[in-house]
Motif scaffolding. Sequence first.
Motif, short mmCIF file in Angstrom:
data_model
loop_
_atom_site.label_atom_id
_atom_site.label_comp_id
_atom_site.label_asym_id
_atom_site.label_seq_id
_atom_site.Cartn_x
_atom_site.Cartn_y
_atom_site.Cartn_z
N VAL A 35 0.74 -1.25 -0.10
CA VAL A 35 -0.17 -0.21 -0.09
C VAL A 35 1.01 1.31 0.03
N LYS A 39 -0.75 5.05 -0.51
CA LYS A 39 -0.78 6.12 0.33
C LYS A 39 -0.47 7.29 -0.44
N ALA A 42 -3.52 8.28 -1.93
CA ALA A 42 -4.47 8.97 -0.62
C ALA A 42 -4.26 10.29 -0.32
N TRP A 47 -5.88 12.65 2.12
CA TRP A 47 -5.46 11.76 3.52
C TRP A 47 -4.45 12.67 4.35
N LEU A 59 -8.02 3.33 2.55
CA LEU A 59 -6.65 2.84 2.00
C LEU A 59 -6.93 1.37 1.52
#
Length: 174
Positions: A35, A39, A42, A47, A59
């Motif tokens: 991830v 990220k 995001a 985020w 996520l």
Amino acid sequence: MIKKVLVTNGLPRSGKDTFAAFVGDYIPTVKYSCVDEIKKIARFTGWDGEKNPTSRRYLAELKRLTTEFNDFPFKCLRMKFNEFMMTKEDSVLIFDIREPAEIERAKKEFGAESILIVNNRCEKQGNYADDGVMDAKYDHIIFNNGTLTEFQRETYIFVQTKIFNRSMGEIVFM
């Protein structure tokens, strides 16, 4: 030459990063989460980096969508694996992967071994990725239910027996 690929999984805060750091004490280690690139996406969408149940669910869903759309997260894993294999030194590559199907895929495609880090103090987080940790079949289980020193010792034994292929009788404890 030692080139070992591992896949770690465990509930959030179970000790996956600590395990990777401890492995790195004995052999050069690269850690990459499937991830990591999610990220970045995001963050672009707002985020703030906080990991609470809502953001963890976000996520997980973003990863699921990019996987369905074009297999983006696994393509990133493959790119990291190819970079790793080009290095000339003994080393370990550790992938953090949550989903059982992706763990199996990494085991087949990269010759990886899977490890479940168990810490009984950790709780599920309310999203399919974190809550499905126990649904995969693992090659190894490492317990992190005691002290940090005990966890480091468990990691040391793993490194000596599973990476350097030493028998328990050959291990020198510090």
